[in-house]
Design an enzyme around this catalytic site. Structure first.
Site, PDB file in Angstrom:
ATOM      1  N   SER A  19      11.040  14.436 -19.420  1.00 29.72           N
ATOM      2  CA  SER A  19      11.494  15.504 -18.523  1.00 29.72           C
ATOM      3  C   SER A  19      12.209  14.927 -17.302  1.00 29.72           C
ATOM      4  CB  SER A  19      10.269  16.307 -18.070  1.00 29.72           C
ATOM      5  OG  SER A  19      10.600  17.156 -16.997  1.00 29.72           O
ATOM      6  N   THR A  26      18.792  21.497 -20.483  1.00 29.13           N
ATOM      7  CA  THR A  26      18.087  22.782 -20.387  1.00 29.13           C
ATOM      8  C   THR A  26      19.024  23.831 -19.799  1.00 29.13           C
ATOM      9  OG1 THR A  26      15.943  21.723 -20.190  1.00 29.13           O
ATOM     10  CG2 THR A  26      16.099  23.978 -19.364  1.00 29.13           C
ATOM     11  N   TYR A  37      17.907  18.665 -16.017  1.00 30.05           N
ATOM     12  CA  TYR A  37      18.177  19.844 -15.182  1.00 30.05           C
ATOM     13  C   TYR A  37      19.388  19.513 -14.334  1.00 30.05           C
ATOM     14  CZ  TYR A  37      13.792  22.324 -16.119  1.00 30.05           C
ATOM     15  OH  TYR A  37      12.788  23.026 -16.715  1.00 30.05           O
ATOM     16  N   HIS A  53      11.620  27.873 -23.754  1.00 35.27           N
ATOM     17  CA  HIS A  53      11.022  27.146 -22.637  1.00 35.27           C
ATOM     18  C   HIS A  53       9.496  27.346 -22.625  1.00 35.27           C
ATOM     19  CE1 HIS A  53      12.432  25.407 -18.568  1.00 35.27           C
ATOM     20  NE2 HIS A  53      11.137  25.181 -18.632  1.00 35.27           N
ATOM     21  N   LYS A  88      19.509  22.921 -25.064  1.00 32.52           N
ATOM     22  CA  LYS A  88      18.119  23.374 -25.244  1.00 32.52           C
ATOM     23  C   LYS A  88      17.894  24.713 -24.553  1.00 32.52           C
ATOM     24  CE  LYS A  88      13.387  21.990 -24.034  1.00 32.52           C
ATOM     25  NZ  LYS A  88      13.085  22.895 -22.921  1.00 32.52           N
TER      26      LYS A  88
HETATM   27  C1  GLV Z   1       9.296  22.801 -16.340  1.00 32.56           C
HETATM   28  O1  GLV Z   1      10.280  22.593 -16.992  1.00 32.56           O
HETATM   29  C2  GLV Z   1       8.608  24.033 -16.286  1.00 32.56           C
HETATM   30  O2  GLV Z   1       9.057  24.959 -16.986  1.00 32.56           O
HETATM   31  O3  GLV Z   1       7.637  24.171 -15.564  1.00 32.56           O
END
Ligand code: GLV
Length: 408
Positions: free
Chosen positions: A106, A155, A129, A254, A230
């Site tokens: 991540s 994402t 991100y 997600h 994604k």
């Molecule tokens: C992180 O990506 C979350 O969704 O908390």
């Protein structure tokens, strides 16, 4: 007591972790309808196993973006893994490498890309991100590439953070001894306390809400890593992702943490697979807890799946050994599912090995329609019989009447 399936780790994690940490990992958005549906939808897909096939040898290996892995089960990005266990992302990276599969790190990891790379060889993807400050993004992408990461999972479903009510109630923030390690040197590693979710405020402050398809192109101009988009759950966005250079698609909601009342990913998968027309591989995350789930996703056209929460919960319970066990259990269950379905390799898993409720018009309801149809016909027959009996009765009465009249 011995852990015998992936789901059992959740209860252990709940006991072990501080409430704020457990709630952060476990929560979905708002009513958490999609959270439950991500699991429930798998249970509505049934098998059509084939029998009397020699399944003494089963090969689960596959290739993802050109990288050979031991099974189509990979690790999804989940944030703040050191909140689950002191070894956090290090433990996950080692467990993934030992299992011969891919770990996705991540952006919001509590270990940096370099630290994770230092755990040893392994095929790793980096979840990205996009921050408002594009220099931050460009630097991070360059660092990930230098650290040997092979692809970016971009994402695309988080212009703002979904409303996770437990985090709001808990005033969620990262514990003070942890930082978003990739952003430490960039002055963006800390998350401030807020009067709702600290993470939601961090996202509102830093993440670029203007992100659009042109940025997918921009990303390709700054890296040679392949890009997986994604967070796609529709055919329309599948086509756009391919047009804009995606090397693959991850069907994801997600972990049900963003928009509530989107369909489960397993329900959305086939629409995306059909729209992709085999031009790029399609992957899935969300709700996978059993080897049977993996098989169902592959039967619907996925090239592989990713697991998220099972990793953090097993990490919380048993560290690296827990993550290894989760991967091993899913591997064993998936192998057994293949054997019991008569499939010896991934390419032998077909759409005909499962039936879904949207196949119903072709199969099950037909039987129901016949049933109803038969009943309607029977009713009609009875009606006719009743009518003809009534007519006969009338005719008989008329004849009697005529006969009586002529007698008079
Ligand atoms: C992180 O990506 C979350 O969704 O908390």
């Amino acid at each position: 007591m011995e852990v015998t399936n992936v789901t059992e780790y959740q209860a252990i994690a709940k006991e072990k972790l501080p409430k704020m940490a457990y709630d952060y990992y476990a929560s979905g958005a708002e009513d958490q309808w999609t959270l439950a549906e991500n699991r429930n939808a798998f249970s509505r897909i049934l098998f059509r196993p084939r029998i009397l096939i020699d399944v003494s040898k089963i090969d689960m290996s596959t290739t993802v973006l050109g990288f050979k892995i031991s099974m189509p089960i990979m690790i999804a990005p989940t944030a703040f893994q050191k909140m689950a266990h002191p070894e956090g992302e290090y433990a996950t990276a080692r467990a993934a490498s030992a299992a011969g599969t891919i770990m996705t790190l991540s952006s919001w990891a509590t270990s940096s890309v370099e630290e994770v790379a230092s755990t040893g060889p392994g095929i790793r993807f980096f979840q990205l991100y996009v921050y408002k400050d594009r220099n931050v993004v460009a630097q991070l992408v360059r660092r990930a590439e230098r650290a040997g990461f092979k692809a970016i999972a971009l994402t695309v479903d988080t212009p703002r953070l979904g409303r996770r009510e437990a985090d709001i109630k808990n005033r969620f923030v990262l514990p003070p001894f942890l930082t978003l390690k990739n952003f430490d040197g960039l002055d963006l590693g800390k998350m401030d306390q807020a009067n709702d979710s600290g993470l939601a405020s961090y996202v509102a402050g830093q993440i670029d809400r203007t992100l659009s398809w042109k940025d997918v192109k921009w990303l390709q101009s700054i890296t040679s890593m392949l890009i997986l988009v994604k967070g796609v759950i529709t055919a329309e966005d599948t086509r756009l992702a391919i047009q804009n250079g995606a090397a693959g698609i991850i069907v994801s909601n997600h972990g049900a943490r963003q928009l509530d009342y989107v369909p489960s990913t397993i329900m959305a998968l086939e629409e995306v697979v059909k729209a992709a027309q085999g031009r790029v591989p399609v992957f899935l995350d969300g709700g996978v807890r059993r080897g049977t789930d993996v098989f169902k996703a592959l039967a619907l056209g996925a090239s592989g799946i990713f697991i998220g929460r099972p990793v953090v919960f097993s990490l919380a319970a048993e560290g690296e050994a827990g993550v290894k066990k989760v991967l091993q259990m899913l591997r064993d269950e998936f192998e057994l599912t293949m054997a019991l379905s008569g499939c010896r390799s991934l390419k032998e898993i077909t759409r005909d090995h499962i039936m879904t409720e949207w196949d119903a018009p072709r199969t099950l309801p037909a039987a129901r329609i016949n049933e109803e149809g038969r009943k309607a016909l029977t009713d009609l027959d009875e009606e006719k019989r009743f009518r003809s009996e009534a007519v006969e009765e009338l005719e008989r009465k008329e004849e009697e009447f005529v006969a009586n009249e002529s007698e008079l």
